[in-house]
Design a protein around this motif. Structure first.
Motif, PDB file in Angstrom:
ATOM      1  N   LEU A 125      94.227  74.953 105.261  1.00 46.81           N
ATOM      2  CA  LEU A 125      93.594  76.227 105.603  1.00 46.81           C
ATOM      3  C   LEU A 125      92.389  76.010 106.509  1.00 46.81           C
ATOM      4  CD1 LEU A 125      93.038  79.255 105.375  1.00 46.81           C
ATOM      5  CD2 LEU A 125      91.964  78.825 103.147  1.00 46.81           C
ATOM      6  N   PHE A 126      91.541  75.037 106.186  1.00 48.54           N
ATOM      7  CA  PHE A 126      90.319  74.814 106.972  1.00 48.54           C
ATOM      8  C   PHE A 126      90.645  74.391 108.400  1.00 48.54           C
ATOM      9  CE2 PHE A 126      85.800  73.182 107.222  1.00 48.54           C
ATOM     10  CZ  PHE A 126      85.216  74.378 106.839  1.00 48.54           C
ATOM     11  N   HIS A 127      91.821  73.781 108.587  1.00 48.17           N
ATOM     12  CA  HIS A 127      92.267  73.443 109.937  1.00 48.17           C
ATOM     13  C   HIS A 127      92.350  74.688 110.827  1.00 48.17           C
ATOM     14  CE1 HIS A 127      93.064  69.239 110.404  1.00 48.17           C
ATOM     15  NE2 HIS A 127      93.903  69.154 109.393  1.00 48.17           N
ATOM     16  N   HIS A 128      92.514  75.851 110.233  1.00 48.95           N
ATOM     17  CA  HIS A 128      92.661  77.051 111.053  1.00 48.95           C
ATOM     18  C   HIS A 128      91.370  77.419 111.762  1.00 48.95           C
ATOM     19  CE1 HIS A 128      96.517  77.169 109.169  1.00 48.95           C
ATOM     20  NE2 HIS A 128      96.864  78.191 109.927  1.00 48.95           N
ATOM     21  N   TRP A 129      90.281  76.798 111.344  1.00 50.23           N
ATOM     22  CA  TRP A 129      89.039  76.843 112.104  1.00 50.23           C
ATOM     23  C   TRP A 129      88.889  75.562 112.923  1.00 50.23           C
ATOM     24  CZ3 TRP A 129      89.517  79.032 107.298  1.00 50.23           C
ATOM     25  CH2 TRP A 129      89.049  80.338 107.127  1.00 50.23           C
ATOM     26  N   PHE A 130      89.041  74.419 112.259  1.00 50.89           N
ATOM     27  CA  PHE A 130      88.820  73.121 112.885  1.00 50.89           C
ATOM     28  C   PHE A 130      90.169  72.452 113.149  1.00 50.89           C
ATOM     29  CE2 PHE A 130      85.003  74.160 110.572  1.00 50.89           C
ATOM     30  CZ  PHE A 130      84.000  73.856 111.479  1.00 50.89           C
ATOM     31  N   GLY A 131      90.706  72.671 114.328  1.00 50.87           N
ATOM     32  CA  GLY A 131      92.010  72.141 114.691  1.00 50.87           C
ATOM     33  C   GLY A 131      92.830  73.194 115.394  1.00 50.87           C
ATOM     34  N   ASP A 132      92.903  74.378 114.802  1.00 50.95           N
ATOM     35  CA  ASP A 132      93.700  75.453 115.384  1.00 50.95           C
ATOM     36  C   ASP A 132      92.856  76.345 116.297  1.00 50.95           C
ATOM     37  OD1 ASP A 132      95.361  74.255 113.581  1.00 50.95           O
ATOM     38  OD2 ASP A 132      96.050  76.083 112.612  1.00 50.95           O
ATOM     39  N   LEU A 133      91.695  76.805 115.795  1.00 52.21           N
ATOM     40  CA  LEU A 133      90.800  77.636 116.610  1.00 52.21           C
ATOM     41  C   LEU A 133      90.101  76.777 117.670  1.00 52.21           C
ATOM     42  CD1 LEU A 133      89.463  80.410 117.091  1.00 52.21           C
ATOM     43  CD2 LEU A 133      87.715  79.747 115.421  1.00 52.21           C
ATOM     44  N   VAL A 134      89.477  75.692 117.230  1.00 52.25           N
ATOM     45  CA  VAL A 134      88.909  74.693 118.145  1.00 52.25           C
ATOM     46  C   VAL A 134      89.698  73.404 117.928  1.00 52.25           C
ATOM     47  CG1 VAL A 134      86.857  73.458 118.891  1.00 52.25           C
ATOM     48  CG2 VAL A 134      86.628  75.759 117.927  1.00 52.25           C
ATOM     49  N   THR A 135      90.286  72.885 118.994  1.00 56.63           N
ATOM     50  CA  THR A 135      91.207  71.758 118.881  1.00 56.63           C
ATOM     51  C   THR A 135      90.617  70.525 119.558  1.00 56.63           C
ATOM     52  OG1 THR A 135      93.022  73.351 119.052  1.00 56.63           O
ATOM     53  CG2 THR A 135      93.597  71.029 119.298  1.00 56.63           C
ATOM     54  N   CYS A 136      90.799  69.375 118.956  1.00 58.24           N
ATOM     55  CA  CYS A 136      90.371  68.138 119.612  1.00 58.24           C
ATOM     56  C   CYS A 136      91.049  68.030 120.971  1.00 58.24           C
ATOM     57  CB  CYS A 136      90.712  66.926 118.746  1.00 58.24           C
ATOM     58  SG  CYS A 136      92.466  66.684 118.408  1.00 58.24           S
ATOM     59  N   GLU A 137      90.300  67.685 121.991  1.00 59.98           N
ATOM     60  CA  GLU A 137      90.874  67.668 123.342  1.00 59.98           C
ATOM     61  C   GLU A 137      91.741  66.442 123.596  1.00 59.98           C
ATOM     62  OE1 GLU A 137      87.836  67.615 126.334  1.00 59.98           O
ATOM     63  OE2 GLU A 137      87.605  65.445 126.200  1.00 59.98           O
ATOM     64  N   SER A 138      91.587  65.429 122.756  1.00 56.75           N
ATOM     65  CA  SER A 138      92.414  64.228 122.859  1.00 56.75           C
ATOM     66  C   SER A 138      92.577  63.666 121.461  1.00 56.75           C
ATOM     67  CB  SER A 138      91.747  63.189 123.760  1.00 56.75           C
ATOM     68  OG  SER A 138      90.574  62.674 123.143  1.00 56.75           O
ATOM     69  N   TRP A 139      93.559  62.778 121.293  1.00 55.70           N
ATOM     70  CA  TRP A 139      93.771  62.200 119.961  1.00 55.70           C
ATOM     71  C   TRP A 139      92.639  61.259 119.589  1.00 55.70           C
ATOM     72  CZ3 TRP A 139      96.516  65.410 117.720  1.00 55.70           C
ATOM     73  CH2 TRP A 139      97.609  66.004 118.324  1.00 55.70           C
ATOM     74  N   SER A 140      91.895  60.746 120.567  1.00 55.72           N
ATOM     75  CA  SER A 140      90.707  59.950 120.256  1.00 55.72           C
ATOM     76  C   SER A 140      89.666  60.773 119.516  1.00 55.72           C
ATOM     77  CB  SER A 140      90.092  59.390 121.544  1.00 55.72           C
ATOM     78  OG  SER A 140      90.951  58.466 122.157  1.00 55.72           O
ATOM     79  N   ASN A 141      89.680  62.073 119.756  1.00 57.99           N
ATOM     80  CA  ASN A 141      88.741  62.996 119.111  1.00 57.99           C
ATOM     81  C   ASN A 141      89.333  63.658 117.866  1.00 57.99           C
ATOM     82  OD1 ASN A 141      86.091  63.572 120.811  1.00 57.99           O
ATOM     83  ND2 ASN A 141      87.742  63.140 122.257  1.00 57.99           N
ATOM     84  N   LEU A 142      90.430  63.097 117.342  1.00 64.82           N
ATOM     85  CA  LEU A 142      91.095  63.681 116.170  1.00 64.82           C
ATOM     86  C   LEU A 142      90.152  63.966 115.004  1.00 64.82           C
ATOM     87  CD1 LEU A 142      93.820  64.498 114.810  1.00 64.82           C
ATOM     88  CD2 LEU A 142      93.935  62.137 113.963  1.00 64.82           C
ATOM     89  N   PRO A 143      89.098  63.152 114.751  1.00 70.58           N
ATOM     90  CA  PRO A 143      88.200  63.477 113.635  1.00 70.58           C
ATOM     91  C   PRO A 143      87.582  64.874 113.716  1.00 70.58           C
ATOM     92  CG  PRO A 143      87.865  61.211 114.288  1.00 70.58           C
ATOM     93  CD  PRO A 143      88.793  61.809 115.302  1.00 70.58           C
ATOM     94  N   LEU A 144      87.514  65.484 114.904  1.00 67.25           N
ATOM     95  CA  LEU A 144      87.040  66.869 114.972  1.00 67.25           C
ATOM     96  C   LEU A 144      87.947  67.794 114.176  1.00 67.25           C
ATOM     97  CD1 LEU A 144      86.011  67.245 118.726  1.00 67.25           C
ATOM     98  CD2 LEU A 144      84.526  66.913 116.746  1.00 67.25           C
ATOM     99  N   ASN A 145      89.220  67.442 114.096  1.00 65.00           N
ATOM    100  CA  ASN A 145      90.163  68.202 113.263  1.00 65.00           C
ATOM    101  C   ASN A 145      90.121  67.729 111.812  1.00 65.00           C
ATOM    102  OD1 ASN A 145      90.909  69.092 115.819  1.00 65.00           O
ATOM    103  ND2 ASN A 145      93.066  68.612 115.588  1.00 65.00           N
ATOM    104  N   GLU A 146      90.368  66.423 111.638  1.00 68.55           N
ATOM    105  CA  GLU A 146      90.670  65.914 110.302  1.00 68.55           C
ATOM    106  C   GLU A 146      89.444  65.698 109.417  1.00 68.55           C
ATOM    107  OE1 GLU A 146      93.447  66.140 109.174  1.00 68.55           O
ATOM    108  OE2 GLU A 146      94.770  66.163 110.918  1.00 68.55           O
ATOM    109  N   SER A 147      88.303  65.343 109.990  1.00 73.75           N
ATOM    110  CA  SER A 147      87.135  65.135 109.134  1.00 73.75           C
ATOM    111  C   SER A 147      86.679  66.446 108.508  1.00 73.75           C
ATOM    112  CB  SER A 147      85.997  64.493 109.923  1.00 73.75           C
ATOM    113  OG  SER A 147      85.553  65.338 110.968  1.00 73.75           O
TER     114      SER A 147
END
Length: 883
Positions: free
Chosen positions: A361-383
């Protein structure tokens, strides 16, 4: 680590211009030309790097996706999908005469612009479409692609977190597996959506979408956005039209098809409107759907309030599928879960999956609404998604439980790093994007956010989150934008924090020593950072230290930012106790050596779970009356995690305290509200009491406890002392429709049951009750069971293992070669034992038994050949899939 040291060594060699510590001399030579008179340094020749270091850059945006329209229909028999994609796009900045799309393993039938066919080139999963003219950034265009998706006909890969990149999955499409509902679902992360529709398969691409899904009337469908219409067709089928009006990344596109039941729920927004929150489950799980997912509306409300940003999408549906290749996936408004979440009400007494539900659910803010621009920045989604689990536990179950699972998350990071190596959190030199899905991006990232929250304070931290979301909504972002968002709110330069935690590796190792200065009334503390500073930085660590004296508790804010830090803190009267990192929030390995009485004080006064646990573990060492009483008091701690820890320590109790503890444990077995505590108390009583004394407690728990885990624990413990009784009590439970109960029974039968239970194992494994990892556990138990039996069971087992090939989910396929190999090795042992028996019969001239034994050896040898060939076949397939 290896790459870092190679680069570091090269830089040191290049910059060397003096005698080093090793004593190597620098040679000085006289210039040969008399007119020069210049002395030159003759430096040793350094081996220069021949290649630039790896840098996994963000994909260059050549084209802006605007809208993706799909029409799809499925060929279940061939596991194919016929698709028509209409992609509206424009050049990002520079004029372009072509469109480059990802399209993996497809058959491309035609490409057109309007009604005009276009030339294209399709090779290596890249579809290049030539316009025959040039478009500018002010021009929109729409191309139409007629294609066939063929997911089962392409080579696939995977990772530890996402086991396959097939993209589109047909599960039991021909209905050949009894008890498994045929279904179709997708999994787009990381770049697998392009298996089922042509797109720019990159996290920094965003597009709106609509999908027309044509299916038989019996099927339910799910996709992103709203269900706009559902219309029957002239050929007796139905077309469902789903539309997502807000842009999101292609990896978040989703489809689900099957005979699912829809359990409807809702969430009331702050503006008074109602949003659908539905649960898609198989018919037999319809009655439990609300019990499993029912906290979702409360989570949506809480996270909307916490972030200051209302849930941004138009619905929130959740679906449970079979043979899923990951845990769960945050597809926008249409989240997919593996079948591990299927639990009945009794199973939910032992465990629930609210942390996973919160995470997606929280991904719908962090990941879906604002998405990491590259997989190197994946912690913006997953952390952030990982940290949402802490936030929800803190809200719903209390701070102790949040801290308990946070500690498990930290341990998960340590273990992941030990196995896979340390790297920066924002990792630009990974080998493969799938490597990003590890304990760094998830576990470590969540713990880092917790430290930032503690440093900034709740108000600034959550305001910073809001600032980040609002400034970057519907866009891709990199971690610098997160830093800037927090800096704008706090007014502080936070590069120090982000550099050491986001761009640095590993974690601090802190060693605390202290001396009590009774004359000056100070606690003199030495903190040393013991981590490898070639791998990780010298950390700046703001933390709190609590001092307890005659005047009460005093909190001192300190900063540890040197390899050796000296801190002197005052106290008044008698020093009663002290707690380092009082908020228990620093991600670090800490070594402390305090007197036992200080640890005992820490348990009673530490407040946070981790401090109390460390106080209990270290304060209970020895056999002093205070240590013994500490364990007894901890058995009655308000938090179940501490009670479990105390139960483990009861073997240290002596004499009267041991008798007192047994009485307390007996009461806990019956009355403790937490099933894991009841199970732990029951198991511990088996070690503190004689078998005949504890057996009635096992029997009572099996008969009356509501928890399957407690019953399983009781059966396991009883099986060690009285296997016949345990088997008799387990038999009536064989018909329980519970994955956990059947798994517990299988573990018991693996060690004690005879060949009469073979059919039960076969029915359990081939049935549809086992969920998630329980199936893997039961197959393991079955393997142990088989190796205790005679030839007839071994022979039957071959057919069962053969039947599992290609079925039972990817985890089953991953471990099937190991199970088969274990049986094959056990056959070798059987043959060796039989040959020893044969030699004895021949020596005693027992012709009849010798003949029977030779026959049995021959059968086992023939079966061994079959098992060896099967194992080799499985290993070859596994190796091919991995490469």
């Amino acid at each position: 680590m290896k790459k870092y040291l190679i680069i570091l060594s090269a830089l040191v060699a290049l910059s060397a211009c003096k005698v080093g510590e090793s004593g190597d001399e620098v040679v000085i030579s006289q210039e040969t030309e008399e007119t020069s008179g210049i002395l030159e340094w003759e430096e040793p020749v350094a081996e220069l790097p021949t290649e630039r270091p790896v840098y996994q850059e963000t994909n260059t945006i050549l084209t802006d996706l605007i809208h993706t329209r799909l029409e799809v229909e499925f060929d279940w028999a061939q596991s194919r999908m016929n698709g028509l994609a209409q992609i509206t796009a424009k050049p990002h900045f520079y004029p372009a005469d072509k469109l480059i799309l990802n399209a993996k393993g497809m058959k491309i039938n035609s490409v057109a612009l309007g009604k005009s066919p276009l030339k294209y080139h399709y090779e290596n999963d890249i579809l290049t479409i030539y316009f025959g003219r040039e478009f500018t950034r002010d021009d929109k265009y729409t191309v139409t692609i007629d294609y066939v998706a063929r997911p089962d006909e392409r080579e696939t890969e995977g990772s530890a977190a996402i086991l396959s990149d097939k993209g589109l999955y047909f599960i039991n499409p021909k209905g050949e597996e009894e008890g498994k509902m045929p279904q179709i679902w997708t999994q787009g992360e990381t770049e697998s959506s392009s298996v089922w529709f042509p797109t720019i398969d990159s996290p920094n691409a965003k597009t709106t979408q609509e999908i027309f899904i044509k299916v038989d009337n019996k099927y339910t469908t799910l996709s992103n956005g709203k269900l706009i219409s559902s219309e029957k067709t002239s050929d007796g089928k139905r077309v469902d039209h789903w539309k997502q009006d807000l842009p999101h990344a292609p990896y978040l596109f989703m489809m689900g098809v099957g005979e699912f039941k829809i359990v409807k729920d809702s969430y009331k927004r702050t503006d008074g409107t109602t949003m659908e929150v539905n649960y898609y489950v198989e018919p037999e799980w319809e009655q439990y759907a609300r019990t499993i997912f029912g906290e979702t509306p409360a989570m949506i409300k809480y996270f909307s309030e916490l972030t200051g940003v209302n849930y941004p999408w138009d619905k929130y549906h959740q679906i449970v599928v079979r043979d899923y290749v990951s845990g769960a996936m945050e597809n926008t408004g249409a989240v997919v879960f593996g079948d591990f979440v299927y639990k009945n009400k009794r199973e939910l007494l032992d465990d629930n999956d609210q942390s996973t539900i919160a995470h997606e659910l929280f991904h719908h803010w962090f990941g879906d609404l604002v998405t990491c621009e590259s997989w190197s920045n994946l912690p913006l989604n997953e952390s952030f998604a990982n940290y949402s689990q802490y936030l929800w536990d803190e809200k719903r179950f209390g701070l102790d439980q949040a801290d308990y699972y946070a500690d498990e998350e930290a341990d998960g990071y340590y273990q992941s790093a030990q196995m896979g190596g340390y790297h920066d959190l924002i990792w630009f030199d990974f080998n493969d994007k799938e490597d990003m899905f590890d304990g760094h991006s998830y576990n470590k990232g969540g713990r880092i956010l917790h430290m930032l929250r503690n440093y900034l304070g709740d108000e600034a931290f959550f305001a910073g989150m809001k600032n980040y979301l609002e400034k970057n909504k519907f866009k891709p972002a990199e971690f610098h934008q997160l830093r800037i968002a927090f800096e704008e709110v706090s007014g502080e330069d936070l590069n120090w924090f982000f550099n050491q935690w986001f761009l640095g590796s590993a974690h601090p190792i802190l060693e605390f020593d202290q001396v009590v200065n009774s004359e000056k009334k100070t606690l003199d503390i030495t903190v040393q950072q013991k981590q490898n500073v070639e791998l990780s930085p010298i950390f700046k660590l703001p933390m709190e230290i609590a001092i307890f004296d005659d005047k009460g508790k005093h909190i001192h804010k300190v900063v540890v930012d040197e390899l050796t830090e000296k801190i002197s803190l005052p106290f008044e009267g008698d020093l009663k106790g002290y707690v380092y990192d009082y908020q228990q929030m620093v991600l670090a390995k800490m070594r402390e050596d305090k007197p036992r009485e200080i640890y005992i004080h820490q348990y009673y006064n530490g407040e946070r779970y981790l401090a109390r646990r460390e106080g209990l573990i270290n304060g209970s060492k020895g056999s002093s009356p205070e240590s013994q009483q500490l364990i007894m008091d901890a058995l009655k701690d308000p938090f179940w995690g501490i009670r479990e820890e105390a139960i483990a320590l009861t073997t240290k109790l002596k004499d009267d305290k041991k008798i007192e503890a047994i009485a307390v444990l007996k009461e806990m077995v019956v009355k403790d509200p937490k099933s894991s505590v009841r199970g732990a108390a029951l198991a511990k009583l088996g070690k503190l009491m004689e078998p005949n004394e504890v057996e009635p407690l096992y029997i009572a728990a099996i008969a009356s406890d509501s928890s399957y885990s407690v019953i399983s624990s009781a059966l396991s413990s009883l099986g060690k002392d009285n296997p016949e009784k345990a088997l008799a009590l387990a038999a009536p439970l064989e018909n329980e429709k519970s994955s956990k109960m059947l798994s517990g029974i299988a573990q018991l039968y693996a060690g004690h049951a005879g060949p009469e239970k073979y059919n039960l194992f076969e029915n359990i494994i081939n049935g549809n009750v086992l969920q998630g990892y329980d199936k893997l556990g039961v197959i393991g138990a079955y393997t142990g069971f088989v190796t205790r039996q005679d030839y007839d069971i071994y022979e039957k087992s071959y057919d069962l293992y053969k039947g599992l090939e290609g079925k039972g989910g990817l985890y089953t396929q991953m471990f099937l070669p190991q199970f088969v190999g274990y049986v094959a090795k056990s056959i070798d042992t059987k043959i060796s034992e039989l040959k020893t028996e044969l030699a004895a019969y021949e020596e005693s001239k027992d012709v009849a038994y010798a003949s029977q034994t030779r026959t049995k050896i021959t059968k086992f040898e023939a079966l061994k050949l079959k098992y060896d060939a099967f194992e080799a076949e499985l290993l070859e397939k596994k190796s091919a899939s991995e490469h």
